[in-house]
Structure formats: structure tokens, C-alpha cells
Design a protein around this motif. Structure first.
Motif, mmCIF file in Angstrom:
data_model
loop_
_atom_site.group_PDB
_atom_site.id
_atom_site.type_symbol
_atom_site.label_atom_id
_atom_site.label_comp_id
_atom_site.label_asym_id
_atom_site.label_seq_id
_atom_site.Cartn_x
_atom_site.Cartn_y
_atom_site.Cartn_z
ATOM 1 N N THR A 8 -13.395 0.487 -5.731
ATOM 2 C CA THR A 8 -14.442 0.102 -6.683
ATOM 3 C C THR A 8 -13.847 -0.126 -8.061
ATOM 4 O OG1 THR A 8 -16.094 1.361 -5.454
ATOM 5 C CG2 THR A 8 -16.609 0.814 -7.739
ATOM 6 N N LYS A 9 -12.953 0.749 -8.480
ATOM 7 C CA LYS A 9 -12.315 0.605 -9.787
ATOM 8 C C LYS A 9 -11.480 -0.661 -9.846
ATOM 9 C CE LYS A 9 -11.310 2.223 -13.891
ATOM 10 N NZ LYS A 9 -12.348 2.326 -14.950
ATOM 11 N N THR A 10 -10.783 -0.964 -8.765
ATOM 12 C CA THR A 10 -9.960 -2.173 -8.713
ATOM 13 C C THR A 10 -10.822 -3.415 -8.899
ATOM 14 O OG1 THR A 10 -8.365 -1.102 -7.237
ATOM 15 C CG2 THR A 10 -8.361 -3.508 -7.292
ATOM 16 N N VAL A 11 -11.932 -3.463 -8.208
ATOM 17 C CA VAL A 11 -12.832 -4.617 -8.310
ATOM 18 C C VAL A 11 -13.431 -4.699 -9.707
ATOM 19 C CG1 VAL A 11 -15.011 -5.586 -7.482
ATOM 20 C CG2 VAL A 11 -13.336 -4.688 -5.851
ATOM 21 N N GLU A 12 -13.847 -3.562 -10.255
ATOM 22 C CA GLU A 12 -14.409 -3.563 -11.608
ATOM 23 C C GLU A 12 -13.397 -4.093 -12.623
ATOM 24 O OE1 GLU A 12 -15.610 0.437 -12.287
ATOM 25 O OE2 GLU A 12 -17.507 0.252 -11.184
ATOM 26 N N GLN A 13 -12.165 -3.646 -12.524
ATOM 27 C CA GLN A 13 -11.137 -4.096 -13.452
ATOM 28 C C GLN A 13 -10.875 -5.594 -13.290
ATOM 29 O OE1 GLN A 13 -7.789 -1.554 -12.643
ATOM 30 N NE2 GLN A 13 -8.479 0.039 -14.068
ATOM 31 N N LEU A 14 -10.895 -6.070 -12.039
ATOM 32 C CA LEU A 14 -10.686 -7.497 -11.783
ATOM 33 C C LEU A 14 -11.780 -8.338 -12.423
ATOM 34 C CD1 LEU A 14 -9.390 -9.940 -10.410
ATOM 35 C CD2 LEU A 14 -10.623 -9.307 -8.310
ATOM 36 N N ILE A 15 -13.026 -7.914 -12.268
ATOM 37 C CA ILE A 15 -14.150 -8.670 -12.838
ATOM 38 C C ILE A 15 -14.091 -8.639 -14.360
ATOM 39 C CG2 ILE A 15 -16.655 -8.719 -13.084
ATOM 40 C CD1 ILE A 15 -16.797 -7.739 -10.153
ATOM 41 N N THR A 35 -8.509 -15.478 -10.123
ATOM 42 C CA THR A 35 -7.823 -14.206 -10.339
ATOM 43 C C THR A 35 -7.912 -13.372 -9.073
ATOM 44 O OG1 THR A 35 -9.900 -13.377 -11.240
ATOM 45 C CG2 THR A 35 -8.260 -14.133 -12.839
ATOM 46 N N SER A 36 -7.043 -12.363 -8.985
ATOM 47 C CA SER A 36 -7.079 -11.520 -7.790
ATOM 48 C C SER A 36 -6.545 -10.137 -8.096
ATOM 49 C CB SER A 36 -6.250 -12.148 -6.660
ATOM 50 O OG SER A 36 -4.865 -12.133 -6.995
ATOM 51 N N ALA A 37 -6.852 -9.215 -7.190
ATOM 52 C CA ALA A 37 -6.320 -7.852 -7.250
ATOM 53 C C ALA A 37 -6.162 -7.336 -5.836
ATOM 54 C CB ALA A 37 -7.246 -6.946 -8.052
ATOM 55 N N LYS A 38 -5.115 -6.556 -5.630
ATOM 56 C CA LYS A 38 -4.867 -5.952 -4.331
ATOM 57 C C LYS A 38 -5.116 -4.447 -4.431
ATOM 58 C CE LYS A 38 -1.294 -9.435 -3.379
ATOM 59 N NZ LYS A 38 -1.135 -10.023 -4.719
ATOM 60 N N GLY A 39 -5.629 -3.858 -3.375
ATOM 61 C CA GLY A 39 -5.918 -2.433 -3.378
ATOM 62 C C GLY A 39 -6.196 -1.942 -1.973
ATOM 63 N N ARG A 40 -6.481 -0.676 -1.857
ATOM 64 C CA ARG A 40 -6.680 -0.076 -0.546
ATOM 65 C C ARG A 40 -8.135 0.371 -0.383
ATOM 66 N NH1 ARG A 40 -1.807 0.769 1.711
ATOM 67 N NH2 ARG A 40 -2.519 2.373 3.187
ATOM 68 N N LYS A 122 2.895 -9.082 -6.191
ATOM 69 C CA LYS A 122 2.447 -8.221 -7.274
ATOM 70 C C LYS A 122 0.972 -7.909 -7.042
ATOM 71 C CE LYS A 122 6.146 -7.909 -9.929
ATOM 72 N NZ LYS A 122 6.765 -6.627 -10.337
ATOM 73 N N PRO A 123 0.495 -6.744 -7.476
ATOM 74 C CA PRO A 123 -0.893 -6.359 -7.175
ATOM 75 C C PRO A 123 -1.952 -7.209 -7.876
ATOM 76 C CG PRO A 123 0.449 -4.424 -7.665
ATOM 77 C CD PRO A 123 1.267 -5.624 -8.038
ATOM 78 N N HIS A 124 -1.622 -7.758 -9.043
ATOM 79 C CA HIS A 124 -2.633 -8.467 -9.835
ATOM 80 C C HIS A 124 -2.085 -9.830 -10.245
ATOM 81 C CE1 HIS A 124 -5.056 -4.766 -10.198
ATOM 82 N NE2 HIS A 124 -3.873 -4.171 -10.218
ATOM 83 N N VAL A 125 -2.872 -10.873 -9.987
ATOM 84 C CA VAL A 125 -2.413 -12.254 -10.220
ATOM 85 C C VAL A 125 -3.518 -13.043 -10.914
ATOM 86 C CG1 VAL A 125 -1.562 -14.371 -9.141
ATOM 87 C CG2 VAL A 125 -0.979 -12.144 -8.144
ATOM 88 N N ASP A 126 -3.109 -13.850 -11.907
ATOM 89 C CA ASP A 126 -4.019 -14.778 -12.603
ATOM 90 C C ASP A 126 -3.482 -16.192 -12.460
ATOM 91 O OD1 ASP A 126 -5.465 -12.590 -13.580
ATOM 92 O OD2 ASP A 126 -4.277 -12.509 -15.428
ATOM 93 N N HIS A 127 -4.348 -17.111 -12.082
ATOM 94 C CA HIS A 127 -4.003 -18.542 -12.085
ATOM 95 C C HIS A 127 -4.974 -19.232 -13.030
ATOM 96 C CE1 HIS A 127 -3.194 -22.623 -11.060
ATOM 97 N NE2 HIS A 127 -4.354 -22.789 -10.443
ATOM 98 N N LEU A 128 -4.459 -19.846 -14.097
ATOM 99 C CA LEU A 128 -5.298 -20.380 -15.167
ATOM 100 C C LEU A 128 -4.897 -21.800 -15.537
ATOM 101 C CD1 LEU A 128 -5.174 -17.179 -17.414
ATOM 102 C CD2 LEU A 128 -7.029 -17.834 -15.855
ATOM 103 N N HIS A 129 -5.796 -22.463 -16.250
ATOM 104 C CA HIS A 129 -5.562 -23.838 -16.693
ATOM 105 C C HIS A 129 -5.691 -23.950 -18.216
ATOM 106 C CE1 HIS A 129 -7.293 -24.900 -12.482
ATOM 107 N NE2 HIS A 129 -5.973 -24.746 -12.417
ATOM 108 N N PRO A 130 -4.839 -23.316 -18.974
ATOM 109 C CA PRO A 130 -4.914 -23.422 -20.434
ATOM 110 C C PRO A 130 -4.348 -24.754 -20.916
ATOM 111 C CG PRO A 130 -3.029 -22.095 -19.810
ATOM 112 C CD PRO A 130 -3.744 -22.440 -18.532
#
Length: 683
Positions: A8-15, A35-40, A122-130
Motif C-alpha cells: 500500500t505504501k509503495t502504491v501511495e508513493q508512486l501515485i 511511472t512505475s514501482a516494484k514491491g512485494r 531498479k525498483p522505481h522508474v519514470d519515463h517522461l517527455h520534458p
């Protein structure tokens, strides 16, 4: 329970991270990136703890992302797809395989970028279009610039269409460069990663901030070249007047294949770009980032005349350029299409640029049109950045075609819901801040139309519009229909807000219940000015637009059963309603050749929710009929064949029916909405 809390914390942080990044246009464009996050988490089916990846799904916007916009997948299954990966020529098959990797039910459909997020180690990834990042990504010497700017902390990845292979490419580059925090995706955007959500966000922001700083410090002052004489922005009032004058013609150009809603902007970033000589070369090169050209098409239509060119010359040149644009687009399609390609979706421009005036952008609805314009501004910023330190070099037309006519993109389009009956239509309703007019505006908006609420009170008009939604749905304008200048201003506001006009409802009205001997000349003039003259002025101004667009349209008069029913003590009101009723017939006969339908609605007395009745008319009519004012609606209902009271919503229903597709061959008709008043039967 501990595992669930961690997930739940992982998803909250991702959002939270997604919302922060997505709400700043410097980081990514609307609906751009993921964006994404990996967790258990515990698998309810086995009780085992499994590793998951939560990734923004297909569609949606980072700035407003919620948990329902995430796809949750088993990480081992997604990574395990590498064993059955059939190669880049068949990588599209992997998207369907993502469905077999999903964890649980609900959530969004996995996007094409899911593999990139899963394969990056890596556990956390961002793909952006700046804009700043894409400027580096589209520079001719992008690999060298990336090394110079970031010194190995960010690595160049050559252009590749999004998909499974791109994920493999990035993973291998990440493995080869363990100190890197992200990469520049050639022609496309950026990807960043981190061990924690905060670290990934810091990496994303650092990449963008560093690119921006480099462009600002090293970029040349005038990357778009010399100023063209006569191409500078007209004064604000003049450029908006010219925009309104050509808007209907521009919409006709954008809607030759299918009706489009428009958006206009005269933002300085646009007019400055069009003033410079470089715009001619750069607009032909087109946009590069897939998110851009999927909404803007590969290139815009650009008027090649100075700002003060005469209107007739501008219109003639736009028509000629449109013919050339359609031929060029057909040639682009023919050059790159294969036997498996979807059919050509349309050859009209989504972006029309007019030097000295601004930009018109188009889409299936107002939001799509506005966002298309925002994306082209992103493209201008990208071109400026790339040209300031290098040479703008977008991906090839062949690669653009592979994205634009991608089978996966076609499938996404086919999944879109069927449009509502009035989707793509633009309506102007007079007297719409209350009563019948408000009910009509509300119903038209509910059926998919863009609505302009015109009323004597700007404050009330804007308040009524706000209740219907954002400015992508409705706007409010002030208009006294007895004044030609204010009527034209309301029509111009409609053109600038939504790009055109399809449907006009002459609803503004008032009534004074007096006998012949009590009716003054002023009483007569006021009612005829508002309803007879006002309807004429509105219809005349609207008809010019409808004819210029060449797309047909509707004009509806809210007349009255009093147009044919001789009630007592009602000479001025009934006479002007009869005037309106005959305007319907006259205009139906005159405008039919242009595909414009003109129809009328004859309601009985609408007591509840009526501004007219609340303003004293109700009390007057109640006195005439010898009933209490609060019983007037019941009295009216009692004298009808159906015994039913007429409400504003019933009139709105008739407007929707008359202007919808089912009655496309009906014009010159008066529809009674009176529950059956035999004395008002049409003869």
C-alpha cells in the motif's frame, strides 16, 4: 499484514510521485509518460509473497493519476516473457501477453511501455517527455550532447519504437553503465530510475533541470533565425478579430473528412515562432515525440502570407494550401503503408498556423483540440532547444508512420466508446442562464455538445456554464440580443472558444401580459426587439458562420403555442411569437441550400423554473385566468389533452430531438410541447 502495508505504501508513493511530476508541464506533457514501482505483496491464490510491478496503464494523465489508473503485474511473469520473445519483428505480440501477467482484477490495461519499466533493474522508474529532454533527444548530435551535458550519469539510447525490444535495450545499457541514473531516448524523451521513489524523482528532475540549464547557458539567442518583415504579431484586438473572421473557414479545412472541434491560441510562443524565417523549414520537418505527432499529425498547415494580408487573399490561399496538404498527406500514407496498415484516417490538418494571428488546433472534442495545441507548443519548445545548440533532427517519416498507423494504436482507437449524439457539435443558446435556456444548454452538454451560454448577465452566464463543467464543455458570454454588435461579439467568442458553430437556439425572451388598450408602444417595441429582432440578429450572424463552414447546421426558435393560439390580454407577446414562427419558415426556405435546418418549438406556459414567469408574467397570467399564481402550472396542465405540466426539460428534449441525427431530413417544422392544446394545433 506487514506485506500488505508495504505494498500500500509503495502504491501511495508512486501515485504521489506521479502527481507531482505530471502536474508540472516542464516535466511532461498532458497524458504523456508513465511511472512505475516494484514491491512485494501476498498472492491470495497461493498465500505466497510475490514481487509485483505497478505501472501507469494505457491512457490517463500522470498529474491526475489514481490507483485505478495503474496496472498491477507479476514481475517474474513479465520478465519471464523474454524466454518467449519472438524478436523485434513480432514484438507487438508481447502486449497481449501482458494480460497473462496481471495480478488481481481491475486497474488499467497495461501500456506498451510496461516492458521498459519491468526490465529496468531498479525498483522505481519514470519515463517522461520534458521539452528540454526531447530537445537533446532530437538534436543532430544528441549522443555527443548527452555525454557533454551529463558526463556518463545519463546514457544515450538510439531511437526505437516503444515496445519490448526498447525495454531490453535500456536494460543492457543500464547494466553496462551501473552509475547511470537515466537515459535520453533518441527522438523521444527520457527515462530515469532509483532505488527509492524519492531517488527516482530526484533523478528525473535532475535530468530535466540539467538539460534546461545547458540550453539556457549555451543556446543561441535567436534559434529560429531572422525576423520576417510583416510576419510579427498583430495587436491583440486585431489578431483576435482576424482569427474570428477566418475561424469558420479554417474549421471547414480541418473538417473535410469528419467534423472537428477547434481551439485557438495567440500565445506569444506561437506568434514569435511564426515571425521567424526558420519556421518554414522546421514546420515541414514535423514533430518527433510520438505523444506529439499522434495528436498534431506529422506536420501542420502553415499559411505563407504576412499578418496584414487581405481577408479574401488569406481565405483563397488557405483553400489552396489545404488541397496541397491533403495531397502531401496521401503521398505520405502511400509511401509507407503496407498491406496490413489500417486505412488512412483522414488527410486534414490538426494544426493550422497563421502568422501574426496564432494557432488553430482541432480534435474530436474541445479537450482533444486544446491538448493538440498544447502539444504543438511543446514541439515549438523542443525545436527551439534543439536549434539553439545543434540542428533539430526528428525521427523519419517512416518511423512516424509506424507509430501513427501502428496496429496497437488502431486497436486503442477502436476501443473508444461510441460518441454521444451531439459530440463534436458547438451550440450557442441565448437567454441560457436560467429557465428553458439553461435546461437546453444542460441537455446539449450532456449529449456531448460544446455549449456557449449567452445571457444579459455575464456573471449568471458564467456561473451557469461552470455548473456544466470546465471551459472544454461550456463558457458563458454576455449578450443583449437587441444589439447587433453584442450578438456578433457572442458569435465571435464562440468561434474563438470552440473553432466554429453548428447549432443556435433562439431562446432569449420576455413577456408583458397586457390587454390591447394597456399595451404601450414601449411594451410593443421591447418585446419585438428582444424576440423578433433579436432572433433575426442572432440567426443572421450565425448563418454567416454556418454557410462559411459548409457543414450544415441547425437554427432552433423557441417560439410558443401563442404563435397560433389567440389567448387573452397578450397582444405584444403573441404577435412577436408569431413573427418568430414565420422566421422559421422563411429561413428554412432560404438556408436549406446550405444544409442548414431551421425548426421551431411551441411550448405551452412553462411555469416552474421559468425566468419569464418568475419575473411577473406568472402573476399577470394567473390574474387573467382567475387562479392563484402557485396554481398556474396546474391550471395550464388541466386544460391540455394529456393533463401534464410542461417543464423546461421537456423543451430541452425537443431541441435535442430536432437537432439530432434521427431528424436530419426535417426543416421548417414547428413542434408543439404543450401536452396537447387543441386550439394551438397546427393547420
Amino acid at each position: 499484514m506487514a506485506t500488505k502495508a508495504v505494498a500500500t505504501k509503495t502504491v501511495e508513493q508512486l501515485i504521489e510521485r506521479s502527481n507531482r511530476l505530471g502536474s508540472d508541464p516542464r516535466n511532461t506533457n498532458y497524458a504523456g509518460g508513465n511511472t512505475s514501482a516494484k514491491g512485494r505483496a501476498k498472492d491470495p491464490a497461493s498465500g505466497e509473497t510475490v514481487e509485483l510491478i505497478w505501472v501507469k496503464g494505457s491512457g490517463g494523465d500522470l498529474g491526475t493519476l489514481t490507483e485505478s489508473g495503474l496496472a498491477a503485474l507479476r514481475l517474474d511473469r513479465v520478465r519471464g516473457l523474454e524466454a518467449v520473445y519472438p524478436g523485434v519483428e513480432r514484438e507487438d505480440e508481447m502486449v497481449a501477453a501482458f494480460d497473462y501477467c496481471l495480478h488481481g482484477s481491475g486497474g488499467a490495461a497495461p501500456s506498451i511501455d510496461t516492458a521498459m519499466h519491468a526490465l529496468v533493474e531498479k525498483p522505481h522508474v519514470d519515463h517522461l517527455h520534458p521539452d528540454a529532454g526531447i530537445a537533446i533527444a532530437t538534436a543532430a548530435d544528441g549522443p555527443e550532447l548527452t555525454e557533454r551535458i551529463y558526463g556518463g550519469k545519463v546514457v544515450w539510447v538510439p531511437w526505437r519504437r516503444p515496445g519490448f525490444q526498447l525495454g531490453l535495450d535500456i536494460r543492457e545499457i543500464q547494466r553496462a553503465n551501473p552509475d547511470a541514473v537515466g537515459c535520453i531516448l533518441g527522438g523521444h524523451g527520457i527515462t530515469a530510475w532509483g532505488e527509492t521513489s524519492a531517488e527516482a524523482e530526484r533523478s528525473s528532475r535532475w535530468i530535466i533541470r540539467t538539460a534546461s540549464a545547458y540550453l539556457k547557458q549555451h543556446g543561441k539567442a535567436e534559434p529560429f533565425g531572422r525576423a520576417l518583415q510583416g510576419y510579427g504579431a498583430l495587436p491583440p484586438a486585431k489578431r483576435r478579430a482576424k482569427a474570428a473572421a477566418i475561424a469558420a473557414h479554417v474549421r471547414a479545412i480541418a473538417s473535410a473528412d469528419r467534423p472537428m472541434v477547434g481551439h485557438f491560441t495567440d500565445a506569444k510562443v506561437v506568434t514569435d515562432f511564426l515571425e521567424r524565417a526558420g519556421h518554414r523549414r522546421l514546420t515541414e520537418l514535423g514533430t518527433s515525440c510520438p505523444d506529439h505527432f499522434l495528436r498534431t499529425k506529422v506536420k501542420p498547415l502553415v499559411l505563407d502570407l504576412p499578418a496584414d494580408a487581405p481577408l479574401e487573399k488569406v481565405l483563397a490561399r488557405l483553400r489552396a494550401l489545404h488541397e496541397r496538404y491533403r495531397a502531401d498527406y496521401a503521398a505520405y500514407y502511400d509511401a509507407h503503408a503496407t498491406k496490413d496498415s489500417p486505412a488512412m484516417r483522414g488527410a486534414d490538418p490538426a494544426i493550422v498556423l497563421v502568422p501574426g494571428v496564432g494557432m488553430f488546433s482541432f480534435g474530436k472534442d474541445k479537450q482533444t483540440a486544446r491538448v493538440a495545441g498544447e502539444f504543438y507548443i511543446n514541439a515549438i519548445n523542443v525545436m527551439r532547444g534543439a536549434e539553439s545548440v545543434s540542428t533539430y533532427t526528428p525521427i523519419s517519416d517512416a518511423e512516424k508512420f509506424r507509430i501513427e498507423y501502428w496496429a496497437l494504436e488502431e486497436a486503442k482507437l477502436q476501443r473508444q466508446p461510441k460518441p454521444r449524439p451531439h459530440a463534436g457539435r458547438i451550440a450557442l443558446v441565448t437567454g441560457a442562464a436560467s429557465g428553458i435556456g439553461r435546461a437546453i444548454a444542460t441537455r446539449l452538454a450532456a449529449e456531448g455538445a460544446c455549449v456557449v451560454i449567452a445571457d444579459l448577465s455575464l456573471e449568471k452566464a458564467q456561473a451557469a456554464a461552470a455548473e456544466l463543467g470546465s471551459a472544454d464543455v461550456a463558457i458563458g458570454v454576455q449578450c443583449d440580443v437587441t444589439k447587433a454588435a453584442e450578438v456578433q461579439a457572442a458569435v465571435d467568442a464562440t468561434l474563438l472558444a470552440f473553432g466554429g458553430l453548428d447549432l443556435v437556439v433562439n431562446n432569449a425572451g420576455l413577456s408583458l401580459s397586457r390587454s390591447l388598450l394597456e399595451t404601450t408602444e414601449a411594451d410593443w417595441d421591447l418585446q419585438h426587439d428582444v424576440m423578433a429582432k433579436g432572433s433575426f440578429l442572432v440567426s443572421r450572424a450565425a448563418a454567416r458562420v454556418l454557410i462559411d463552414q459548409g457543414m450544415g447546421g441547425d437554427i432552433v426558435y423557441i417560439s410558443s403555442k401563442n404563435a397560433v393560439f389567440a389567448g387573452p390580454n397578450n397582444i405584444a407577446y403573441s404577435a412577436t411569437k408569431a413573427d418568430q414562427a414565420h422566421q422559421v419558415r422563411l429561413l428554412a426556405a432560404e438556408l436549406g441550400q446550405h444544409g442548414v435546418r431551421v425548426n421551431g418549438i411551441n411550448p405551452d406556459g412553462v411555469v416552474r423554473g421559468s425566468g419569464i414567469f418568475a419575473g411577473g408574467w406568472g402573476a399577470s397570467r394567473a390574474k387573467v385566468y382567475g387562479v392563484k399564481e402557485e396554481e398556474l402550472g396546474k391550471y395550464y396542465a388541466g386544460r391540455t389533452l394529456l393533463g401534464l405540466e410542461v417543464l423546461p426539460e421537456h423543451v430541452a428534449n425537443a431541441v435535442v430531438a430536432l437537432t439530432g441525427p434521427e431528424l436530419s431530413h426535417t426543416t421548417g417544422l414547428h413542434v408543439p410541447v404543450d401536452s396537447g392544446v387543441a386550439a394551438a394545433f397546427l393547420r
